[in-house]
Design a protein around this motif. Structure first.
Motif, PDB file in Angstrom:
ATOM      1  N   CYS A 138      27.474 -36.039  11.621  1.00  0.00           N
ATOM      2  CA  CYS A 138      26.823 -34.992  11.379  1.00  0.00           C
ATOM      3  C   CYS A 138      25.254 -35.267  12.164  1.00  0.00           C
ATOM      4  CB  CYS A 138      26.121 -34.743   9.870  1.00  0.00           C
ATOM      5  SG  CYS A 138      25.141 -33.062   9.568  1.00  0.00           S
ATOM      6  N   GLY A 139      24.713 -33.879  13.180  1.00  0.00           N
ATOM      7  CA  GLY A 139      23.713 -34.547  14.286  1.00  0.00           C
ATOM      8  C   GLY A 139      23.068 -33.359  14.632  1.00  0.00           C
ATOM      9  N   CYS A 140      21.622 -33.529  15.115  1.00  0.00           N
ATOM     10  CA  CYS A 140      20.415 -32.912  15.809  1.00  0.00           C
ATOM     11  C   CYS A 140      21.364 -33.440  17.502  1.00  0.00           C
ATOM     12  CB  CYS A 140      19.757 -32.726  15.022  1.00  0.00           C
ATOM     13  SG  CYS A 140      19.162 -31.655  13.909  1.00  0.00           S
ATOM     14  N   MET A 141      20.815 -32.861  18.161  1.00  0.00           N
ATOM     15  CA  MET A 141      20.184 -32.549  19.720  1.00  0.00           C
ATOM     16  C   MET A 141      19.687 -31.534  20.634  1.00  0.00           C
ATOM     17  SD  MET A 141      24.900 -33.133  20.977  1.00  0.00           S
ATOM     18  CE  MET A 141      24.725 -33.693  21.984  1.00  0.00           C
ATOM     19  N   SER A 142      18.418 -32.000  20.881  1.00  0.00           N
ATOM     20  CA  SER A 142      18.057 -31.124  22.250  1.00  0.00           C
ATOM     21  C   SER A 142      19.064 -31.410  23.009  1.00  0.00           C
ATOM     22  CB  SER A 142      16.433 -31.919  21.953  1.00  0.00           C
ATOM     23  OG  SER A 142      15.903 -30.950  23.154  1.00  0.00           O
ATOM     24  N   VAL A 143      19.140 -29.790  23.534  1.00  0.00           N
ATOM     25  CA  VAL A 143      19.812 -29.761  24.748  1.00  0.00           C
ATOM     26  C   VAL A 143      19.691 -28.238  25.338  1.00  0.00           C
ATOM     27  CG1 VAL A 143      22.064 -31.093  23.317  1.00  0.00           C
ATOM     28  CG2 VAL A 143      21.727 -28.368  23.081  1.00  0.00           C
ATOM     29  N   GLU A 144      20.211 -28.861  26.536  1.00  0.00           N
ATOM     30  CA  GLU A 144      20.019 -27.393  27.460  1.00  0.00           C
ATOM     31  C   GLU A 144      22.024 -27.090  27.406  1.00  0.00           C
ATOM     32  OE1 GLU A 144      18.511 -28.473  31.487  1.00  0.00           O
ATOM     33  OE2 GLU A 144      16.487 -29.004  30.091  1.00  0.00           O
ATOM     34  N   THR A 145      21.704 -25.282  27.449  1.00  0.00           N
ATOM     35  CA  THR A 145      22.955 -24.976  27.666  1.00  0.00           C
ATOM     36  C   THR A 145      23.271 -23.822  28.284  1.00  0.00           C
ATOM     37  OG1 THR A 145      23.018 -23.294  25.828  1.00  0.00           O
ATOM     38  CG2 THR A 145      23.080 -25.054  24.688  1.00  0.00           C
ATOM     39  N   ASP A 146      24.801 -23.298  29.175  1.00  0.00           N
ATOM     40  CA  ASP A 146      24.658 -22.073  29.195  1.00  0.00           C
ATOM     41  C   ASP A 146      23.917 -21.009  28.691  1.00  0.00           C
ATOM     42  OD1 ASP A 146      26.498 -21.652  27.769  1.00  0.00           O
ATOM     43  OD2 ASP A 146      28.634 -22.860  29.788  1.00  0.00           O
ATOM     44  N   GLY A 147      24.121 -20.897  27.722  1.00  0.00           N
ATOM     45  CA  GLY A 147      23.657 -19.728  27.041  1.00  0.00           C
ATOM     46  C   GLY A 147      25.355 -19.502  26.653  1.00  0.00           C
ATOM     47  N   LYS A 148      26.079 -19.551  27.073  1.00  0.00           N
ATOM     48  CA  LYS A 148      27.712 -19.336  25.720  1.00  0.00           C
ATOM     49  C   LYS A 148      28.261 -19.766  25.547  1.00  0.00           C
ATOM     50  CE  LYS A 148      27.817 -16.842  30.445  1.00  0.00           C
ATOM     51  NZ  LYS A 148      28.184 -16.958  32.146  1.00  0.00           N
ATOM     52  N   GLU A 149      28.870 -21.250  26.250  1.00  0.00           N
ATOM     53  CA  GLU A 149      29.843 -22.188  25.257  1.00  0.00           C
ATOM     54  C   GLU A 149      29.740 -23.693  25.247  1.00  0.00           C
ATOM     55  OE1 GLU A 149      33.372 -22.063  27.822  1.00  0.00           O
ATOM     56  OE2 GLU A 149      33.546 -19.989  26.018  1.00  0.00           O
ATOM     57  N   ARG A 150      28.463 -23.908  26.915  1.00  0.00           N
ATOM     58  CA  ARG A 150      28.726 -25.476  27.137  1.00  0.00           C
ATOM     59  C   ARG A 150      27.388 -25.939  26.803  1.00  0.00           C
ATOM     60  NH1 ARG A 150      32.773 -28.822  29.592  1.00  0.00           N
ATOM     61  NH2 ARG A 150      33.429 -27.562  30.035  1.00  0.00           N
ATOM     62  N   ILE A 151      27.832 -26.844  26.298  1.00  0.00           N
ATOM     63  CA  ILE A 151      26.065 -27.550  26.714  1.00  0.00           C
ATOM     64  C   ILE A 151      25.707 -28.080  27.810  1.00  0.00           C
ATOM     65  CG2 ILE A 151      25.064 -30.188  25.762  1.00  0.00           C
ATOM     66  CD1 ILE A 151      25.916 -29.445  22.758  1.00  0.00           C
ATOM     67  N   THR A 152      25.021 -28.007  28.628  1.00  0.00           N
ATOM     68  CA  THR A 152      24.551 -28.599  30.174  1.00  0.00           C
ATOM     69  C   THR A 152      23.937 -29.905  30.178  1.00  0.00           C
ATOM     70  OG1 THR A 152      23.272 -27.617  30.812  1.00  0.00           O
ATOM     71  CG2 THR A 152      25.284 -26.153  30.819  1.00  0.00           C
ATOM     72  N   LYS A 153      23.116 -30.170  30.067  1.00  0.00           N
ATOM     73  CA  LYS A 153      22.175 -31.439  29.669  1.00  0.00           C
ATOM     74  C   LYS A 153      21.782 -32.257  28.167  1.00  0.00           C
ATOM     75  CE  LYS A 153      18.219 -33.390  31.668  1.00  0.00           C
ATOM     76  NZ  LYS A 153      17.240 -33.043  33.288  1.00  0.00           N
ATOM     77  N   ILE A 154      21.912 -33.355  27.801  1.00  0.00           N
ATOM     78  CA  ILE A 154      21.621 -33.577  26.340  1.00  0.00           C
ATOM     79  C   ILE A 154      20.138 -34.328  26.777  1.00  0.00           C
ATOM     80  CG2 ILE A 154      22.466 -35.403  24.512  1.00  0.00           C
ATOM     81  CD1 ILE A 154      25.041 -34.726  25.822  1.00  0.00           C
ATOM     82  N   LEU A 155      18.874 -34.341  25.612  1.00  0.00           N
ATOM     83  CA  LEU A 155      17.797 -35.572  25.955  1.00  0.00           C
ATOM     84  C   LEU A 155      17.653 -35.822  24.624  1.00  0.00           C
ATOM     85  CD1 LEU A 155      16.494 -31.146  26.479  1.00  0.00           C
ATOM     86  CD2 LEU A 155      16.900 -32.923  28.445  1.00  0.00           C
ATOM     87  N   SER A 156      17.866 -35.267  23.759  1.00  0.00           N
ATOM     88  CA  SER A 156      17.753 -36.255  22.704  1.00  0.00           C
ATOM     89  C   SER A 156      18.937 -35.457  21.512  1.00  0.00           C
ATOM     90  CB  SER A 156      16.285 -36.520  21.942  1.00  0.00           C
ATOM     91  OG  SER A 156      16.759 -34.411  21.060  1.00  0.00           O
ATOM     92  N   PHE A 157      19.363 -37.202  20.872  1.00  0.00           N
ATOM     93  CA  PHE A 157      20.733 -37.210  20.091  1.00  0.00           C
ATOM     94  C   PHE A 157      20.067 -37.827  18.287  1.00  0.00           C
ATOM     95  CE2 PHE A 157      24.045 -38.483  17.476  1.00  0.00           C
ATOM     96  CZ  PHE A 157      25.004 -37.656  17.783  1.00  0.00           C
ATOM     97  N   ARG A 158      20.138 -37.188  17.551  1.00  0.00           N
ATOM     98  CA  ARG A 158      19.893 -37.685  16.443  1.00  0.00           C
ATOM     99  C   ARG A 158      21.024 -37.813  14.726  1.00  0.00           C
ATOM    100  NH1 ARG A 158      16.593 -35.598  11.844  1.00  0.00           N
ATOM    101  NH2 ARG A 158      16.028 -33.971  13.082  1.00  0.00           N
ATOM    102  N   GLN A 159      21.562 -38.716  14.862  1.00  0.00           N
ATOM    103  CA  GLN A 159      22.619 -38.623  13.475  1.00  0.00           C
ATOM    104  C   GLN A 159      21.941 -38.942  12.140  1.00  0.00           C
ATOM    105  OE1 GLN A 159      26.319 -41.055  14.430  1.00  0.00           O
ATOM    106  NE2 GLN A 159      26.987 -41.125  12.023  1.00  0.00           N
ATOM    107  N   LEU A 160      22.297 -37.384  11.361  1.00  0.00           N
ATOM    108  CA  LEU A 160      22.180 -37.002  10.139  1.00  0.00           C
ATOM    109  C   LEU A 160      23.290 -37.689   8.861  1.00  0.00           C
ATOM    110  CD1 LEU A 160      20.796 -33.368  10.706  1.00  0.00           C
ATOM    111  CD2 LEU A 160      19.281 -36.017  10.893  1.00  0.00           C
TER     112      LEU A 160
END
Length: 121
Positions: A84-106
């Motif tokens: 389980c986790g939270c990520m700060s990301v940029e997406t293509d708005g559809k289905e793909r994460i294009t960039k990961i800015l941060s990750f935190r496992q919960l």
């Protein structure tokens, strides 16, 4: 000269603001079922982070996801599984994460308690 500097500073501030708005916080199941296959399943979508053999390759920032098996994690296939986790990301708005800015496992309990999330598998 001062007006040129002021314009340059304003443009730089706008670029930073635009990038900040592009980031999305996505929380849910982080799935790594087999080598080089990663997804994030949140309340809105199943987001592809990367898939083995895909031409899109690895998104920038993938190195920010540590070995998820070192924390609260469920093993499903050898050294692979989900967390389980939270990520700060940029997406293509559809289905793909294009960039990961941060990750935190919960804790797994956090995702299990979230009724908007479908349990992986």
């Amino acid at each position: 000269m001062r007006s040129q500097i002021a314009v340059a500073v304003m443009i730089a501030a706008l670029v930073v603001a635009a990038n900040a708005r592009a980031a999305e916080t996505r929380c849910g199941w982080i799935e790594n079922p087999t080598p080089a296959n990663w997804w994030l399943e949140d309340a809105d979508n199943t987001w592809t982070i990367m898939t083995q053999g895909d031409d899109a390759g690895e998104p920038e920032g993938m190195e920010l996801i540590p070995d998820i098996s070192e924390h609260d994690y469920i093993k499903t296939n050898g050294n692979y599984g989900y967390a389980c986790g939270c990520m700060s990301v940029e997406t293509d708005g559809k289905e793909r994460i294009t960039k990961i800015l941060s990750f935190r496992q919960l804790a797994l309990a956090k995702c299990r308690a979230d009724k908007t999330l479908r349990f992986p598998g």
